[in-house]
Design a protein around this motif. Structure first.
Motif, PDB file in Angstrom:
ATOM      1  N   UNK A 126       0.847  -1.205   0.000  1.00 62.41           N
ATOM      2  CA  UNK A 126       0.000   0.000   0.000  1.00 62.41           C
ATOM      3  C   UNK A 126       0.879   1.251   0.000  1.00 62.41           C
ATOM      4  N   UNK A 127       1.953   1.207   0.742  1.00 62.80           N
ATOM      5  CA  UNK A 127       2.894   2.340   0.767  1.00 62.80           C
ATOM      6  C   UNK A 127       3.528   2.540  -0.613  1.00 62.80           C
ATOM      7  N   UNK A 128       3.953   1.443  -1.225  1.00 65.58           N
ATOM      8  CA  UNK A 128       4.512   1.512  -2.582  1.00 65.58           C
ATOM      9  C   UNK A 128       3.490   2.049  -3.569  1.00 65.58           C
ATOM     10  N   UNK A 133       2.093   6.167  -7.486  1.00 66.38           N
ATOM     11  CA  UNK A 133       0.975   6.791  -8.181  1.00 66.38           C
ATOM     12  C   UNK A 133      -0.166   5.857  -8.536  1.00 66.38           C
ATOM     13  N   UNK A 134      -0.221   4.678  -7.904  1.00 71.24           N
ATOM     14  CA  UNK A 134      -1.343   3.771  -8.155  1.00 71.24           C
ATOM     15  C   UNK A 134      -2.616   4.364  -7.557  1.00 71.24           C
ATOM     16  N   UNK A 135      -3.732   4.063  -8.183  1.00 69.32           N
ATOM     17  CA  UNK A 135      -5.011   4.622  -7.733  1.00 69.32           C
ATOM     18  C   UNK A 135      -5.703   3.740  -6.709  1.00 69.32           C
ATOM     19  N   UNK A 136      -5.141   2.569  -6.434  1.00 62.88           N
ATOM     20  CA  UNK A 136      -5.724   1.716  -5.412  1.00 62.88           C
ATOM     21  C   UNK A 136      -5.154   0.319  -5.424  1.00 62.88           C
ATOM     22  N   UNK A 137      -5.464  -0.416  -4.359  1.00 60.89           N
ATOM     23  CA  UNK A 137      -5.036  -1.801  -4.191  1.00 60.89           C
ATOM     24  C   UNK A 137      -6.293  -2.652  -4.026  1.00 60.89           C
ATOM     25  N   UNK A 138      -6.333  -3.790  -4.713  1.00 61.81           N
ATOM     26  CA  UNK A 138      -7.497  -4.674  -4.663  1.00 61.81           C
ATOM     27  C   UNK A 138      -7.068  -6.019  -4.090  1.00 61.81           C
ATOM     28  N   UNK A 245       9.476  -2.842  -7.257  1.00 62.18           N
ATOM     29  CA  UNK A 245      10.272  -2.789  -8.487  1.00 62.18           C
ATOM     30  C   UNK A 245       9.366  -2.612  -9.703  1.00 62.18           C
ATOM     31  N   UNK A 246       8.308  -3.410  -9.794  1.00 61.19           N
ATOM     32  CA  UNK A 246       7.410  -3.356 -10.951  1.00 61.19           C
ATOM     33  C   UNK A 246       6.602  -2.071 -10.969  1.00 61.19           C
ATOM     34  N   UNK A 247       6.139  -1.639  -9.806  1.00 65.26           N
ATOM     35  CA  UNK A 247       5.329  -0.418  -9.754  1.00 65.26           C
ATOM     36  C   UNK A 247       6.134   0.795 -10.207  1.00 65.26           C
ATOM     37  N   UNK A 248       7.407   0.859  -9.848  1.00 63.17           N
ATOM     38  CA  UNK A 248       8.203   2.020 -10.242  1.00 63.17           C
ATOM     39  C   UNK A 248       8.662   1.927 -11.696  1.00 63.17           C
ATOM     40  N   UNK A 249       8.723   0.708 -12.244  1.00 65.08           N
ATOM     41  CA  UNK A 249       8.965   0.604 -13.683  1.00 65.08           C
ATOM     42  C   UNK A 249       7.730   1.112 -14.454  1.00 65.08           C
ATOM     43  N   UNK A 250       6.536   0.821 -13.924  1.00 56.59           N
ATOM     44  CA  UNK A 250       5.316   1.355 -14.522  1.00 56.59           C
ATOM     45  C   UNK A 250       5.326   2.879 -14.468  1.00 56.59           C
ATOM     46  N   UNK A 251       5.688   3.420 -13.314  1.00 52.67           N
ATOM     47  CA  UNK A 251       5.778   4.886 -13.176  1.00 52.67           C
ATOM     48  C   UNK A 251       6.801   5.451 -14.146  1.00 52.67           C
TER      49      UNK A 251
END
Length: 256
Positions: A126-128, A133-138, A245-251
């Motif tokens: 959730x912190x990541x 810049x993710x809009x939510x966690x499911x 790692x993946x979330x920041x590659x998306x960013x």
């Protein structure tokens, strides 16, 4: 109604615990988010049957256990054959996440967690999500960590800003979102390198639990797979690290 072999059930963190028939029933009737219920096996008196009906109506995960197990879980010793765990923070709807993306003029970016059971991993993700810049966690309702106080602490406050939705069926939710234009990428060691995968546009990043990864049905619902290039003598990362790692590659790709 979910009934599992209780010897395989780990002890939950003793937080957000509610005990006693009246307290549990009022929590259910008030609309409070109840993560899980434990009920004395074989108990079929009126108040307990009312709780069982209400839990079934709200699709609350429920386990029938022995009195010894209830005594082990109880903090007060006055559980009356019923206790449960409630969320430390309210859950949101997936549609609210999509609306938040629309208001910002951004393509939706959601993180889906398939059975992540450690509340500390959930909090770290959730912190990541907030920082990337993710809009939510499911998350799914069953066999997954919920928004306990431990998860909230691990999020370092991000749970106050990044919505978390809890759904009954992760695969069905993904299919509904695909009809709305989202693509899904599964974190998988056998996938293409994340540097060669197009991670822009409306996207759902799917990560699996700590031991088995993404389940087969959820993995088959994804549109493509992405892996993290690694060196070293071990072959996997902690799920919260992989999410980062993946979330920041998306960013990174979105900001190009």
């Amino acid at each position: 109604m979910e009934k599992q072999r209780e010897q395989k059930e780990p002890l939950p963190v003793q937080e957000n615990l509610i005990e006693g028939r009246n307290v549990v029933l009022e929590a259910l009737r008030s609309g409070q988010s109840v993560d899980k219920l434990y009920v004395l096996e074989g108990c079929k008196d009126g108040p307990v049957m009312t709780i069982l009906r209400e839990a079934k109506k709200q699709q609350v995960p429920l386990q029938q256990v022995s009195r010894q197990r209830l005594d082990q879980l109880s903090e007060t010793g006055r559980h009356q054959g019923v206790l449960g765990y409630v969320s430390a923070y309210p859950y949101k709807e997936v549609e609210e996440m999509l609306e938040a993306a629309r208001e910002k003029g951004e393509d939706p970016f959601l993180i889906f967690l398939d059975g992540v059971e450690d509340p500390h991993n959930l909090g770290a993700i959730i912190r990541t999500a907030n920082l990337a810049g993710a809009h939510g966690v499911v998350i799914p309702k069953r066999r997954a960590a919920g928004l306990t106080a431990a998860a909230a602490r691990a999020s370092a406050g991000a749970v106050c800003y990044t919505p978390v939705a809890r759904v009954t069926n992760l695969k069905k939710t993904m299919e509904e979102l695909k009809e709305k234009g989202l693509w899904f990428v599964c974190a998988d060691m056998e996938g293409d390198s994340m540097y060669r995968v197009d991670l822009k546009g409306p996207l759902g990043l799917v990560l699996g639990n700590e031991g088995e990864g993404v389940s087969r049905l959820v993995r088959e619902t994804c549109d493509f797979k992405a892996s993290i290039p690694m060196k070293g003598n071990i072959d996997s990362l902690n799920v919260s690290v992989a999410a980062g790692v993946l979330a920041f590659e998306i960013l990174h790709q979105r900001n190009k």
